[in-house]
Design a protein around this motif. Sequence first.
Motif, PDB file in Angstrom:
ATOM      1  N   ALA A 157      -5.208  56.827  32.541  1.00 12.99           N
ATOM      2  CA  ALA A 157      -6.466  57.489  32.183  1.00 12.99           C
ATOM      3  C   ALA A 157      -7.523  57.239  33.249  1.00 12.99           C
ATOM      4  CB  ALA A 157      -6.947  57.000  30.818  1.00 12.99           C
ATOM      5  N   SER A 212      -8.917  60.322  35.507  1.00 14.75           N
ATOM      6  CA  SER A 212     -10.334  60.675  35.442  1.00 14.75           C
ATOM      7  C   SER A 212     -10.966  60.634  36.830  1.00 14.75           C
ATOM      8  CB  SER A 212     -11.083  59.780  34.456  1.00 14.75           C
ATOM      9  OG  SER A 212     -11.127  58.446  34.907  1.00 14.75           O
ATOM     10  N   LYS A 214     -19.798  60.270  32.609  1.00 16.33           N
ATOM     11  CA  LYS A 214     -18.951  60.187  31.414  1.00 16.33           C
ATOM     12  C   LYS A 214     -17.545  59.713  31.778  1.00 16.33           C
ATOM     13  CE  LYS A 214     -21.478  63.553  28.676  1.00 16.33           C
ATOM     14  NZ  LYS A 214     -21.876  62.843  27.505  1.00 16.33           N
ATOM     15  N   SER A 242     -17.624  56.110  32.278  1.00 17.07           N
ATOM     16  CA  SER A 242     -17.631  55.421  30.981  1.00 17.07           C
ATOM     17  C   SER A 242     -16.222  55.318  30.415  1.00 17.07           C
ATOM     18  CB  SER A 242     -18.536  56.145  29.983  1.00 17.07           C
ATOM     19  OG  SER A 242     -19.866  56.098  30.391  1.00 17.07           O
ATOM     20  N   VAL A 243     -15.444  56.382  30.555  1.00 21.46           N
ATOM     21  CA  VAL A 243     -14.051  56.360  30.096  1.00 21.46           C
ATOM     22  C   VAL A 243     -13.274  55.293  30.872  1.00 21.46           C
ATOM     23  CG1 VAL A 243     -11.878  57.667  30.064  1.00 21.46           C
ATOM     24  CG2 VAL A 243     -13.994  58.743  29.295  1.00 21.46           C
ATOM     25  N   SER A 244     -13.474  55.257  32.185  1.00 16.53           N
ATOM     26  CA  SER A 244     -12.790  54.267  33.015  1.00 16.53           C
ATOM     27  C   SER A 244     -13.190  52.845  32.626  1.00 16.53           C
ATOM     28  CB  SER A 244     -13.082  54.504  34.497  1.00 16.53           C
ATOM     29  OG  SER A 244     -12.500  55.708  34.928  1.00 16.53           O
ATOM     30  N   TYR A 276     -14.242  51.838  29.712  1.00 16.66           N
ATOM     31  CA  TYR A 276     -13.628  51.557  28.412  1.00 16.66           C
ATOM     32  C   TYR A 276     -12.161  51.186  28.604  1.00 16.66           C
ATOM     33  CZ  TYR A 276     -11.764  52.208  23.734  1.00 16.66           C
ATOM     34  OH  TYR A 276     -11.112  52.024  22.540  1.00 16.66           O
ATOM     35  N   CYS A 277     -11.458  51.964  29.420  1.00 13.12           N
ATOM     36  CA  CYS A 277     -10.036  51.682  29.656  1.00 13.12           C
ATOM     37  C   CYS A 277      -9.850  50.324  30.336  1.00 13.12           C
ATOM     38  CB  CYS A 277      -9.409  52.786  30.495  1.00 13.12           C
ATOM     39  SG  CYS A 277      -9.212  54.353  29.604  1.00 13.12           S
TER      40      CYS A 277
END
Length: 89
Positions: free
Chosen positions: A14, A18, A68, A71-73, A75-76
Motif C-alpha cells: 500500500a 500510493s 492524503k 497519511s495512508v503511508s 498509517y501503514c
Amino acid sequence: MAKITLSKPAAQKAISYSKEAYEKLTTNANIMDRRVNARFVGLKDPAYISYLELSVQMQELIGQIGRKMDSVSEYCEAMIRWIDTYNEG
C-alpha cells in the motif's frame, strides 16, 4: 461480519502503490501543463487564461491528494510497527 486481515507485506505494498500513484499523477499533470503551455505561450485568449486558473486549482488538488496518500503511508507504517511489536511479544 467479515474478517479483515492486515499483513506486513500488504501494508508495504500500500505504501509503495500510493507513492507510485502520486508520482505518476504529478508527472502526467506536469507533462500536460508543459504541452499546453508550449502551444499557447504568449496567447492572451480567455480560454487559455481560464486553463491557467484551472491548472493552479488542479495543482492544489494534487497537493491534497499527495497529503492524503502520505497519511495512508503513515498509517501503514504505524501498522507495520504494530505488527513487528506484536510479533516480538
